[in-house]
Each structure stands twice: as C-alpha cells, then as structure tokens.
Design a protein around this motif. Structure first.
Motif, PDB file in Angstrom:
ATOM      1  N   ILE A  79      -4.070   9.730  -8.661  1.00  0.00           N
ATOM      2  CA  ILE A  79      -3.162   9.506  -9.791  1.00  0.00           C
ATOM      3  C   ILE A  79      -1.818   8.885  -9.377  1.00  0.00           C
ATOM      4  O   ILE A  79      -0.984   8.635 -10.241  1.00  0.00           O
ATOM      5  CB  ILE A  79      -2.936  10.811 -10.598  1.00  0.00           C
ATOM      6  N   SER A  80      -1.628   8.644  -8.090  1.00  0.00           N
ATOM      7  CA  SER A  80      -0.392   7.986  -7.679  1.00  0.00           C
ATOM      8  C   SER A  80      -0.668   6.810  -6.732  1.00  0.00           C
ATOM      9  O   SER A  80      -0.153   5.712  -6.934  1.00  0.00           O
ATOM     10  CB  SER A  80       0.536   9.003  -7.010  1.00  0.00           C
ATOM     11  N   HIS A  81      -1.488   7.030  -5.717  1.00  0.00           N
ATOM     12  CA  HIS A  81      -1.665   5.964  -4.723  1.00  0.00           C
ATOM     13  C   HIS A  81      -2.623   4.883  -5.225  1.00  0.00           C
ATOM     14  O   HIS A  81      -2.356   3.690  -5.059  1.00  0.00           O
ATOM     15  CB  HIS A  81      -2.119   6.579  -3.392  1.00  0.00           C
ATOM     16  N   LEU A  82      -3.727   5.291  -5.856  1.00  0.00           N
ATOM     17  CA  LEU A  82      -4.621   4.297  -6.458  1.00  0.00           C
ATOM     18  C   LEU A  82      -3.898   3.461  -7.529  1.00  0.00           C
ATOM     19  O   LEU A  82      -4.055   2.231  -7.545  1.00  0.00           O
ATOM     20  CB  LEU A  82      -5.866   4.984  -7.043  1.00  0.00           C
ATOM     21  N   PRO A  83      -3.109   4.070  -8.417  1.00  0.00           N
ATOM     22  CA  PRO A  83      -2.353   3.248  -9.379  1.00  0.00           C
ATOM     23  C   PRO A  83      -1.473   2.197  -8.687  1.00  0.00           C
ATOM     24  O   PRO A  83      -1.359   1.068  -9.173  1.00  0.00           O
ATOM     25  CB  PRO A  83      -1.491   4.264 -10.133  1.00  0.00           C
ATOM     26  N   HIS A  84      -0.872   2.564  -7.555  1.00  0.00           N
ATOM     27  CA  HIS A  84      -0.065   1.576  -6.838  1.00  0.00           C
ATOM     28  C   HIS A  84      -0.932   0.417  -6.337  1.00  0.00           C
ATOM     29  O   HIS A  84      -0.585  -0.752  -6.515  1.00  0.00           O
ATOM     30  CB  HIS A  84       0.654   2.233  -5.648  1.00  0.00           C
ATOM     31  N   VAL A  85      -2.050   0.729  -5.727  1.00  0.00           N
ATOM     32  CA  VAL A  85      -2.882  -0.338  -5.156  1.00  0.00           C
ATOM     33  C   VAL A  85      -3.445  -1.237  -6.260  1.00  0.00           C
ATOM     34  O   VAL A  85      -3.451  -2.468  -6.141  1.00  0.00           O
ATOM     35  CB  VAL A  85      -4.013   0.258  -4.287  1.00  0.00           C
ATOM     36  N   LEU A  86      -3.897  -0.630  -7.363  1.00  0.00           N
ATOM     37  CA  LEU A  86      -4.439  -1.440  -8.461  1.00  0.00           C
ATOM     38  C   LEU A  86      -3.352  -2.298  -9.108  1.00  0.00           C
ATOM     39  O   LEU A  86      -3.602  -3.443  -9.492  1.00  0.00           O
ATOM     40  CB  LEU A  86      -5.117  -0.543  -9.505  1.00  0.00           C
ATOM     41  N   ALA A  87      -2.155  -1.754  -9.212  1.00  0.00           N
ATOM     42  CA  ALA A  87      -1.043  -2.540  -9.767  1.00  0.00           C
ATOM     43  C   ALA A  87      -0.745  -3.750  -8.883  1.00  0.00           C
ATOM     44  O   ALA A  87      -0.480  -4.855  -9.393  1.00  0.00           O
ATOM     45  CB  ALA A  87       0.200  -1.667  -9.910  1.00  0.00           C
ATOM     46  N   GLU A  88      -0.804  -3.560  -7.569  1.00  0.00           N
ATOM     47  CA  GLU A  88      -0.548  -4.684  -6.657  1.00  0.00           C
ATOM     48  C   GLU A  88      -1.625  -5.761  -6.822  1.00  0.00           C
ATOM     49  O   GLU A  88      -1.330  -6.957  -6.915  1.00  0.00           O
ATOM     50  CB  GLU A  88      -0.558  -4.210  -5.191  1.00  0.00           C
ATOM     51  N   ALA A  89      -2.893  -5.316  -6.878  1.00  0.00           N
ATOM     52  CA  ALA A  89      -3.990  -6.283  -7.010  1.00  0.00           C
ATOM     53  C   ALA A  89      -3.893  -7.035  -8.342  1.00  0.00           C
ATOM     54  O   ALA A  89      -4.134  -8.247  -8.402  1.00  0.00           O
ATOM     55  CB  ALA A  89      -5.334  -5.570  -6.888  1.00  0.00           C
ATOM     56  N   LEU A  90      -3.526  -6.319  -9.393  1.00  0.00           N
ATOM     57  CA  LEU A  90      -3.406  -6.951 -10.714  1.00  0.00           C
ATOM     58  C   LEU A  90      -2.252  -7.949 -10.747  1.00  0.00           C
ATOM     59  O   LEU A  90      -2.390  -9.063 -11.285  1.00  0.00           O
ATOM     60  CB  LEU A  90      -3.210  -5.871 -11.780  1.00  0.00           C
ATOM     61  N   ALA A  91      -1.127  -7.565 -10.176  1.00  0.00           N
ATOM     62  CA  ALA A  91       0.034  -8.468 -10.164  1.00  0.00           C
ATOM     63  C   ALA A  91      -0.290  -9.742  -9.392  1.00  0.00           C
ATOM     64  O   ALA A  91       0.074 -10.853  -9.813  1.00  0.00           O
ATOM     65  CB  ALA A  91       1.246  -7.758  -9.551  1.00  0.00           C
ATOM     66  N   ALA A  92      -0.996  -9.587  -8.278  1.00  0.00           N
ATOM     67  CA  ALA A  92      -1.363 -10.766  -7.483  1.00  0.00           C
ATOM     68  C   ALA A  92      -2.320 -11.659  -8.262  1.00  0.00           C
ATOM     69  O   ALA A  92      -2.185 -12.893  -8.269  1.00  0.00           O
ATOM     70  CB  ALA A  92      -1.995 -10.326  -6.159  1.00  0.00           C
ATOM     71  N   ALA A  93      -3.288 -11.052  -8.948  1.00  0.00           N
ATOM     72  CA  ALA A  93      -4.263 -11.840  -9.717  1.00  0.00           C
ATOM     73  C   ALA A  93      -3.590 -12.568 -10.875  1.00  0.00           C
ATOM     74  O   ALA A  93      -3.935 -13.712 -11.190  1.00  0.00           O
ATOM     75  CB  ALA A  93      -5.378 -10.935 -10.244  1.00  0.00           C
ATOM     76  N   GLY A  94      -2.643 -11.918 -11.521  1.00  0.00           N
ATOM     77  CA  GLY A  94      -1.944 -12.560 -12.632  1.00  0.00           C
ATOM     78  C   GLY A  94      -1.114 -13.739 -12.170  1.00  0.00           C
ATOM     79  O   GLY A  94      -1.175 -14.828 -12.753  1.00  0.00           O
ATOM     80  N   ALA A  95      -0.357 -13.534 -11.098  1.00  0.00           N
ATOM     81  CA  ALA A  95       0.508 -14.602 -10.604  1.00  0.00           C
ATOM     82  C   ALA A  95      -0.313 -15.774 -10.079  1.00  0.00           C
ATOM     83  O   ALA A  95       0.145 -16.925 -10.115  1.00  0.00           O
ATOM     84  CB  ALA A  95       1.439 -14.061  -9.517  1.00  0.00           C
TER      85      ALA A  95
END
Lengths: 321, 321
Positions: B193-209
């Motif tokens: 509930i904390s570390h996975l959200p961070h990793v998924l947020a990073e992957a999503l931000a990279a994919a969007g950009a």
C-alpha cells in the motif's frame, strides 16, 4: 474554396444529446446553462425520468428524438459507451443522416470506423472531453464538469468546417479548451494517460486488498490516490479501455517491461533502477506542461486541418473561435 | 510480572527528534504543540538553521544532542532515511544507549536488525506514521501532518511496556490512531500500500511523458492522481522502497503477473479479464474498511503483545491509552 460560414447563424443551433449518463447528462446541463436549446435521449426509462424531474427535455424514444433533431438541424452528440455506439449510429443513418454529428466516446478510431460504415461521415467530427469522475449516471451529472477541462476535437482529413465549428463552439461554451487531434494519435495518447492509469489502478487496488485488513488499515495517500479510478464501475472501465486494445496493449508492453526491469534490478542489487528517475522526469514534465494558444488559423482556409493537427501535437489549444 | 508504570510520570517526558526533514520536523512541531519539551538534531546546517529560525531547538551537533537526551531520559525518535540509520544508531549506542528509542522509518525489519546489531534493542519500539506529502525538508513540515493518520507501533516479541507506552502516547498526542503491528507483517503490508504505489506511479508517469506534449496536454484526473507520488524526490523514493526489496519484489511479481494476464487476454479476445473486477472489489473493500477500537488490553498484563498483534491484524486501532 473557403467553406467558412457566418458564425452567428450556427453558434446557438440546437444540441441533441444521445445518452444522458455522467458525460452526456453533464453536457446537456452545460449546454442549457450556456443558452443552447438542448434535448436528449436516454435508453433507460429511469435515467430519462431522472433528467425530466430535474427539468430537462429527455425522452426514451430514439426515433422521435432523432426526427426532432433532423427537423431543427441539431448537432447530434453521441454520448453512449462504445458497445452501444453501433445501435445509435444505425438509427441516425436511418432518421437523421444529414445532421452534424459528434461524440464524446473515449476513443476515436473505432467510432470513426463505425460512422463510415453507416456512410454518415460527411458531417461527423470526433470529440472527447477529458473529464469525468468515478461516479456514473444522471445523478452524478454536473454542468461544470467541463470547465477548465481539455476537449479533444477531431481534425482528421476530410473534416468539414461547419460541423467542426459547431463542435468547437459547444466545447468552448462548456468552459473547455480544445485540443485539435487526429483519431489514431488521440487513441495512442489516451492509452497512455487514461487507459493505462485505469489498468494500473485496478492492479494496485487488487494487490492492496490482497494484504487484508492490516494493509487496508495502513493505506494512506499514495494508495488512496493511486486507486481512485478503480472505484469506477467495472463495465464502464471495460467500455472505456477495451475498444482501444491495440494502443493499450502496446503501452502495457512498455510498462510491464519497465516493471520487470525494476523488479530484476531490485532482486539483483537492491536498486529499482531507472524507473524512479524516469518517473520523476515524467511527472515533472507533466507539472511543467503549459498550454499555448493556437491563433491565426482560419477554419476552411488553406491547410487548416494540417496546421491545427500539428499545433495540437505540439501542445497548442484553441481558447476561442 | 506487571511492568505497568504510572502514566503521569512518563507522559510528558522530553522528545528528541533525530532528523528534522518532512516527517521528523513535522513531529517536532506536533510534539511542541502538544506540550512536550522537544528538541532535535539535523545533519545539514541549513535544515537546522531553518528550524531554529522558526523557533525550534535543533542542533547540528549529534553527540551533544544525544548527551542531553540521556541526561533528560528523552524519547529518541529516529527520523532519517534508511541509508542514514546505521550512523545514527552507532552514536546512540555510544552516547545514549539506555534512552527509550523509536523511529519513523518506512520499514521496520531492517531498522530492528540494525538496532539489535548495536545491542540497544531493550528500549526500542518500532514506529511508522502513515503520513507524508510529495514534498520534503523542513520547509514542508506541518504540525498537523499526523492528525487523523494511522501510526504503526511495534508489538514485536520482547517489547517493553515503558518505551511502548511513551511511543503510543506521542502518536496519540500528535492526533493519530495507533495500529499495533509486528515488523515483518508491517513490511509486507507497506510493500502493498505504499511501495508498490510509488513504483506504479513512476512507471505511469514515464509512460505518459513518453507520449509527448499531446499526451501530457490531454492528461486529466486519472493521470494526475495516479502519478502524484512520482513527484517525490528520486533519492527519497529509493530510500523508502529499496530497503524493503524482498516484500516489494514479491508484490511486484504478483502485479506483473496480473498485468501480463490483462495484456494477453486483451490481445487474445479484447477483454482485460479479471483485473477490472479484482480492482473494483479491492477499492470497494478499501472504501468500506472501518477501524474498530481496541479496548480492554492492559500493557504489561498477560499476553498483551500477542493480543495487540492479533487485534491490529484484524483492523483494530488504539485511540487512547
């Protein structure tokens, strides 16, 4: 060669919203608030009744609604999920084939294909307001939903000035800015910034809940925000994401590869690797992204569609006609 | 056999915060606001000076701060990122080994291991307030950061009543509720509930950009919320997530498997498969999760640690001592 038409004649022509759920219903409210004569159709009796109780002109009789639209040259706004598009288009082709037509469906390529199949593409202009909530149905509608939002409007080859101008004016009158975009580039972009977020939110919510009461009890902001859109009704998520299978599959490939690399480097040397910096750069680019106003392009003049397409791709928006 | 001590004697003993960044600095502010004598240490001169300018008693001299803590029997709060823990613990072992000790580090197993390595585990109680923002440093501190938050407090075997009571009281005085938890279960839960959200947020931000100006310009709520924590400084994300490599690797395995299945069924038959329903059920469980108050367990009496551990695992929280 100039197709431009007197704006004053078209800017307040009627609007006919087909499907009065969250997006279509909000659009009906926004159009009425902006001074349009606006009416609509909703498949479910309960949805149509809820709209009528709130004073809006919504019927469950599709042929009658479309005849009225044809008689008044209303702008048709297709506002149903992708699985229901085909049925509505068949009725439009039968009853109101010459009305200007747009849509607010979450993908553009498959809608355009369906419109062509029914030979009513001459007055079609794709649209997609980038707004929504995890709620759905008339009860969630909000005339302010589109204020400050981005509304993608098609500039595909063959787009005609008159319907295009009416769609852009409606989007602006609802408080949005307009991003000109062609269908395939729209669908690739929304795979990245709308459909992938949905899929990742679902995966995260499932992983959190698999940890039971302790995990859910410890969950704070990162989990709450990262799973917000997983609260959307599953059928609606499927209707939004699945028709964009090709583009979504490609960004899922990219994302899975990034996560596999992160996991493997974490196991090998305790480092998450590049994904952290790439994500930070991505979010920073998002934070710093600024919209610039497209000016000086006259609809119908010269290569207006190509110019708008290139400007939209570079981050330009229309704020006025 | 009863270790209980008179509460009035310990409830307002001094607090010494080691590291005055976002979490430690906010804790120093909250403790002072709650009436504690509180002082602290910060490694960077600029951070310590910023705190002093705001009227707080923060020094850059670690040995002197620890001597003062030892002289006043202060509760030591270790509030540095995991990579800096080892150095501070060595100083504590040398200067203030008998002070009650807690921490606010994002993982518990590795901190407990490090504490044992320095033979100062007798008065150690792990802690982890589930609060934060994407900001960092003294400038981001907020005495209200912990209000309404959940604060995990260790109930591992061997935990002693007196330091445990002081840590719980501090957490309650800062406005949090307390979830009793053992180290390994904490680390598995926060991976989800904390570390996975961070990793998924990073992957999503990279994919969007990676979609350029068009994607970033069309991005709306789902992308904004899904990438919020990708705005956190990369070094801080690494310091939070990487020490939890084993548990995080396991939930990344699960999540990658879920995404691979979704992609494969999307390609095979146009369906995202089970992930949509699983995510909706997960988010619904999160929305409906309610905390119940643990009562009737007296610290130091009977199997108090086991009872608190089991209650925390079932979603129980302490709201009072």
């Amino acid at each position: 060669m100039c197709q431009s038409v007197p704006m004053t004649l078209v800017q307040r022509a009627p609007v006919c919203v087909l499907g009065t759920g969250l997006i279509g219903g909000s659009l009906l409210r926004a159009a009425v608030a902006a001074g349009y004569e606006a009416f609509g159709y909703n498949r479910s009796d309960s949805g149509a009744e809820a709209a009528r109780r709130d004073g809006f002109d919504v019927s469950g009789e599709l042929p009658a609604v479309l005849r009225r639209a044809a008689d008044t040259d209303a702008l048709l706004v297709l506002a149903v999920p992708m699985p229901a598009v085909e049925h509505i288009l068949a009725e439009i082709a039968a009853v109101a084939p010459r009305c200007p037509l747009t849509d607010v469906v979450s993908i553009k390529g498959p809608v355009a294909d369906a419109v062509r199949k029914h030979s009513i593409e001459a007055n079609y202009v794709g649209g997609h307001p980038m707004a929504g909530t995890a709620e759905s149905g008339w009860a969630a509608t909000d005339p302010e939903l589109f204020r400050g939002a981005v509304w993608a409007v098609g500039v595909d080859e063959g787009t005609r000035v008159e319907p295009w101008t009416r769609v852009v004016r409606l989007a602006l009158d609802c408080g949005s800015v307009v991003v000109p975009v062609v269908a395939d580039e729209h669908d690739q972009a929304v795979a990245r910034i709308s459909h992938l977020p949905h899929v990742l939110a679902e995966a995260l919510a499932a992983a959190g809940a698999a940890g039971g009461a302790l995990s859910l009890g410890l969950a704070a902001g990162s989990f709450r925000d990262g799973t917000r859109v997983a609260g959307t009704a599953p059928d609606l998520v499927r209707a939004i994401c699945e028709p964009n299978a090709a583009a979504l599959g490609q960004v899922l490939d990219e994302t899975i590869a990034a996560l596999v690399t992160a996991r493997d480097t974490l196991r090998a040397d305790g480092s998450l690797g590049d994904v952290v910096e790439a994500g930070y750069r991505g979010r920073t680019a998002y934070n710093e992204h600024t919209r610039w106003e497209i000016t000086g392009i006259v609809p119908g003049v010269g290569d207006w569609l190509g110019e708008l397409h290139r400007a939209g791709r570079r981050g330009g928006v229309l704020r006025a006609l």
